[in-house]
Design an enzyme around this catalytic site. Sequence first.
Site, mmCIF file in Angstrom:
data_model
loop_
_atom_site.group_PDB
_atom_site.id
_atom_site.type_symbol
_atom_site.label_atom_id
_atom_site.label_comp_id
_atom_site.label_asym_id
_atom_site.label_seq_id
_atom_site.Cartn_x
_atom_site.Cartn_y
_atom_site.Cartn_z
ATOM 1 N N HIS A 148 -0.236 -5.711 5.899
ATOM 2 C CA HIS A 148 0.482 -6.422 6.958
ATOM 3 C C HIS A 148 -0.340 -6.604 8.225
ATOM 4 O O HIS A 148 -0.028 -7.463 9.047
ATOM 5 C CB HIS A 148 1.806 -5.719 7.271
ATOM 6 C CG HIS A 148 1.662 -4.407 7.972
ATOM 7 N ND1 HIS A 148 1.614 -3.202 7.321
ATOM 8 C CD2 HIS A 148 1.550 -4.125 9.292
ATOM 9 C CE1 HIS A 148 1.493 -2.233 8.188
ATOM 10 N NE2 HIS A 148 1.436 -2.746 9.388
ATOM 11 N N LYS B 59 0.853 -1.185 0.000
ATOM 12 C CA LYS B 59 0.000 0.000 0.000
ATOM 13 C C LYS B 59 0.898 1.249 0.000
ATOM 14 O O LYS B 59 2.102 1.112 0.286
ATOM 15 C CB LYS B 59 -0.923 -0.005 1.222
ATOM 16 C CG LYS B 59 -0.232 0.301 2.560
ATOM 17 C CD LYS B 59 -1.267 0.425 3.639
ATOM 18 C CE LYS B 59 -0.653 0.868 4.946
ATOM 19 N NZ LYS B 59 -0.136 2.260 4.952
ATOM 20 N N LYS C 139 -1.418 9.263 14.977
ATOM 21 C CA LYS C 139 -0.003 9.289 15.334
ATOM 22 C C LYS C 139 0.184 10.116 16.607
ATOM 23 O O LYS C 139 -0.645 10.955 16.953
ATOM 24 C CB LYS C 139 0.815 9.920 14.207
ATOM 25 C CG LYS C 139 0.729 9.207 12.870
ATOM 26 C CD LYS C 139 1.620 8.003 12.828
ATOM 27 C CE LYS C 139 1.699 7.433 11.413
ATOM 28 N NZ LYS C 139 2.458 6.173 11.370
ATOM 29 N N HIS D 293 -6.146 -0.956 6.366
ATOM 30 C CA HIS D 293 -6.041 -1.633 7.660
ATOM 31 C C HIS D 293 -7.366 -1.693 8.407
ATOM 32 O O HIS D 293 -7.829 -2.778 8.805
ATOM 33 C CB HIS D 293 -5.017 -0.928 8.552
ATOM 34 C CG HIS D 293 -3.620 -0.918 8.003
ATOM 35 N ND1 HIS D 293 -3.144 -1.908 7.189
ATOM 36 C CD2 HIS D 293 -2.598 -0.045 8.170
ATOM 37 C CE1 HIS D 293 -1.887 -1.640 6.869
ATOM 38 N NE2 HIS D 293 -1.535 -0.520 7.442
ATOM 39 N N GLU E 202 -1.070 4.937 17.662
ATOM 40 C CA GLU E 202 0.383 4.827 17.616
ATOM 41 C C GLU E 202 1.020 5.942 18.428
ATOM 42 O O GLU E 202 0.531 7.078 18.410
ATOM 43 C CB GLU E 202 0.879 4.908 16.174
ATOM 44 C CG GLU E 202 0.368 3.809 15.263
ATOM 45 C CD GLU E 202 0.888 3.965 13.850
ATOM 46 O OE1 GLU E 202 1.866 3.288 13.508
ATOM 47 O OE2 GLU E 202 0.322 4.784 13.108
ATOM 48 N N ASP F 166 -3.826 6.609 4.682
ATOM 49 C CA ASP F 166 -2.795 5.685 5.132
ATOM 50 C C ASP F 166 -3.371 4.477 5.867
ATOM 51 O O ASP F 166 -2.819 3.382 5.789
ATOM 52 C CB ASP F 166 -1.808 6.424 6.045
ATOM 53 C CG ASP F 166 -0.566 5.603 6.338
ATOM 54 O OD1 ASP F 166 -0.062 4.931 5.423
ATOM 55 O OD2 ASP F 166 -0.099 5.636 7.494
ATOM 56 N N LYS G 135 -1.128 -10.518 11.414
ATOM 57 C CA LYS G 135 -1.057 -10.627 12.871
ATOM 58 C C LYS G 135 -1.946 -11.768 13.353
ATOM 59 O O LYS G 135 -3.050 -11.983 12.864
ATOM 60 C CB LYS G 135 -1.476 -9.307 13.513
ATOM 61 C CG LYS G 135 -0.551 -8.150 13.138
ATOM 62 C CD LYS G 135 -0.971 -6.861 13.801
ATOM 63 C CE LYS G 135 -0.073 -5.718 13.353
ATOM 64 N NZ LYS G 135 1.343 -5.931 13.706
#
Length: 476
Positions: free
Chosen positions: A170, A140, A328, A232, A208, A227, A174
């Site tokens: 990704h 991505k 973030k 995700h 995060e 993003d 998990k």
Amino acid sequence: MRKAPIPPAATIVVFGAMGDLARRLLMPALVNLKQSGLLHRKTTFLGVSHDEGDAVALYERLSQFVEKNAEWDSWRENIDYLAGEFEDPAIYELLANRLKGDVIFYLATAPAFFAPIAEALGHARLLDEADGFRRIVIEKPFGTDLASARTLNQRLLAQASEQQLYRIDHFLGKETVQNILVTRFGNAMTEAVWNNHYVDHIQITAAETVTIGSRGAFYDATGALRDMVPNHLFQLLALIGMEPPISLDAEALRTERAKVIAAIRPIDPMDAVRGRYTDGAINGEAVANYRSSPGVATDSRTETYVALKLMVETWRWHGVPFYLRTGKALKARDTEIIIRFREAPLSLFRDAPAQKLPPNRLVLQIQPREGLALEWAVKQPGPLLQTTPASLRFAYADLFDLGHRTGYETLLYDVLVGDQTLFQRADQIEEGWRAIQPLLDAWRSGEPDEYVAGSAGPDAADALIARDNRTWHAVR
């Protein structure tokens, strides 16, 4: 216990092999697979990049994030390198002359190169599967809006079939994400209450503590919405919201996930909040505001935080809101899914001192401590009928030796064996962009709300969920 089959020997061609993704994630994951006996000993790694160098230079660069041992030493003879520009036809002529059998092309490059590399591979007949499989792995971001995602899909599908394309996310590598399927469909009592009769609402959080660091130029052109959300967070939502598939076949699973994303009502900008971090501190260390980061425009309107309320218009989830948030520079690293069940009727307890029973919640912790918890009400000891919340908890680390994993092991293994279950299909990608397109259009102007670095996010996000008399699960 059934043992996973060893994939066939293949050549993994990594475009952008000198970059961080290959060093930090891909090569360590391949080493882990080999140590676990899940990689053919003749698997080879062929790097392609514009950096000057050779096989020895690539080996030394890749070794920075790999444990040094005899296993790693054995990779020396299985690593090779080609230096050149991604759009140079000569590179593809060299590849065509040396590649035989099964090949994976991993595009660990800037998104601008995805389509040109695929087209160059197609023109050089490197995607012809006459003597072995040929697969393309694409990182991505897959497009920047609905129109660009459609165009990219069209260009890729003009060169390769859908079965050859592995659009990687990704998050889906998990353990806890994959465990959602088992938690739901492997337990009768869970699936029985997995609907709007019993569920009040669902929260999905990806918080995060890290800032944008040195990725300012990329991030300022992308932002938190692009993003994180259509990939995700929507993938987590799809696993939570999907109907039971007819089998565990990859296409059956991907079809049910795609249906959920297609059922997301386009998000009203009034049901969304965007934020940007300002000066603050995280874990005692000072953090400068987003606009002062290298590569970020001083008048940037890019968001580093997003909170959304959305509806999934299926019979199962009609009337159940999904609340998503990501950001973030927040107070804690915390990725989790909260299934908040409806409150129990209080008629039995109207004369008890307890004024309100704590709601049942299922907490799926994706990171940092993978596991799950079921929260319910129990009676406190003593003569009075007083209730208190209690929790049944499971953590992967308590039962299993997970070792050091990058999260790419399962995904790379699946590419090698041809299992597309955890990869996105073209329609999933496009439906995700369709759902957030109203926000992309609305946020071309205006400013994000500000929040202090090290906090839980902007006050407007709390107000968003408070409109429905609900509160966010605490980030911790």
